[in-house]
Scaffold this active site. Structure first.
Site, PDB file in Angstrom:
ATOM      1  N   HIS A   1      -5.787  -1.134   1.821  1.00  0.00           N
ATOM      2  CA  HIS A   1      -4.413  -1.207   1.328  1.00  0.00           C
ATOM      3  C   HIS A   1      -3.706   0.136   1.480  1.00  0.00           C
ATOM      4  O   HIS A   1      -4.299   1.183   1.248  1.00  0.00           O
ATOM      5  CB  HIS A   1      -4.393  -1.673  -0.131  1.00  0.00           C
ATOM      6  N   PRO A   2      -2.427   0.082   1.837  1.00  0.00           N
ATOM      7  CA  PRO A   2      -1.666   1.331   2.015  1.00  0.00           C
ATOM      8  C   PRO A   2      -1.238   1.919   0.675  1.00  0.00           C
ATOM      9  O   PRO A   2      -1.187   1.226  -0.340  1.00  0.00           O
ATOM     10  CB  PRO A   2      -0.437   0.858   2.803  1.00  0.00           C
TER      11      PRO A   2
ATOM     12  N   SER B   1       2.648  -6.005   3.897  1.00  0.00           N
ATOM     13  CA  SER B   1       2.794  -4.876   2.975  1.00  0.00           C
ATOM     14  C   SER B   1       4.181  -4.263   3.075  1.00  0.00           C
ATOM     15  O   SER B   1       4.782  -3.896   2.059  1.00  0.00           O
ATOM     16  CB  SER B   1       1.731  -3.809   3.250  1.00  0.00           C
TER      17      SER B   1
ATOM     18  N   GLU C   1       6.527  -6.616   1.256  1.00  0.00           N
ATOM     19  CA  GLU C   1       6.285  -6.600  -0.192  1.00  0.00           C
ATOM     20  C   GLU C   1       6.839  -5.329  -0.825  1.00  0.00           C
ATOM     21  O   GLU C   1       7.497  -5.379  -1.866  1.00  0.00           O
ATOM     22  CB  GLU C   1       4.781  -6.746  -0.465  1.00  0.00           C
ATOM     23  N   GLN C   2       6.576  -4.187  -0.195  1.00  0.00           N
ATOM     24  CA  GLN C   2       7.069  -2.929  -0.748  1.00  0.00           C
ATOM     25  C   GLN C   2       8.589  -2.830  -0.645  1.00  0.00           C
ATOM     26  O   GLN C   2       9.245  -2.335  -1.569  1.00  0.00           O
ATOM     27  CB  GLN C   2       6.384  -1.734  -0.063  1.00  0.00           C
TER      28      GLN C   2
ATOM     29  N   ALA D   1       0.227  -5.757  -7.339  1.00  0.00           N
ATOM     30  CA  ALA D   1       1.002  -6.832  -6.710  1.00  0.00           C
ATOM     31  C   ALA D   1       2.472  -6.563  -7.017  1.00  0.00           C
ATOM     32  O   ALA D   1       2.973  -6.933  -8.073  1.00  0.00           O
ATOM     33  CB  ALA D   1       0.551  -8.188  -7.239  1.00  0.00           C
TER      34      ALA D   1
END
Length: 167
Positions: free
Chosen positions: A70-71, A83, A86-87, A121
């Site tokens: 994961h970043p 990702s 999401e971010q 999350a």
């Protein structure tokens, strides 16, 4: 993004299944590879629970490797498309210089303490609630934080799977 029905998922070839669902768990297609062997699934929820069980039953090194894929939050580093979206959804792609520096500092402090990136999350959060969770979780033990990181990964996987499927 292409979405799939349960019927389509159950009828895919092994290669198609892994291509379609291999990114549900960040850069860890091995979860989909193992889940594929357990078809057919009666519901998407059963597919999800099967994938979670695969991770839960994997060894500690596999779990840590999954966590480490994961970043960092708020990072400018290259990351998976999921990702990035999401971010961006909570504004982590639009941090001010001061916010970016603070996230960078928290990410580094967290990684120095636990040996893996902070995972949350983000879909259920704001920048403010993410920062509060960061600060609170820095007080956890390494084992407690590993459990929390995996629980957050399961939430992320559920969001991703449900985005890819038609119910």
């Amino acid at each position: 993004m292409q979405t799939y029905s349960l019927s389509q998922i159950n009828q895919m070839t092994q290669t198609e299944f892994i291509a379609a669902l291999g990114s549900i768990f960040e850069a860890s297609p091995w979860v989909a590879e193992q889940a594929e062997l357990k078809r057919p699934f009666e519901t998407i929820e059963i597919l999800y629970k099967t994938m979670v069980a695969i991770v839960k039953n994997s060894n500690s090194q596999q779990q840590l490797a999954l966590i480490r894929t994961h970043p960092d939050l708020g990072s400018k580093a290259k990351m998976a498309e999921s990702s990035v979206k999401e971010q961006a959804g909570v504004g982590l792609d639009r941090l001010t210089s001061a916010e970016y520096q603070y996230f960078h500092q928290l990410n580094q402090t967290y990684k120095d303490k636990f040996g893996f990136p902070f995972i949350i999350a983000v879909k259920n959060h704001t920048k403010t609630s993410i920062l509060a969770a960061f600060e609170q979780r820095l007080n956890h033990s390494k084992e407690q934080e590993k459990i929390t990181a995996l629980e957050e990964i399961y939430k992320i996987a559920k969001f991703r799977l449900y985005e890819k499927t038609v119910r």
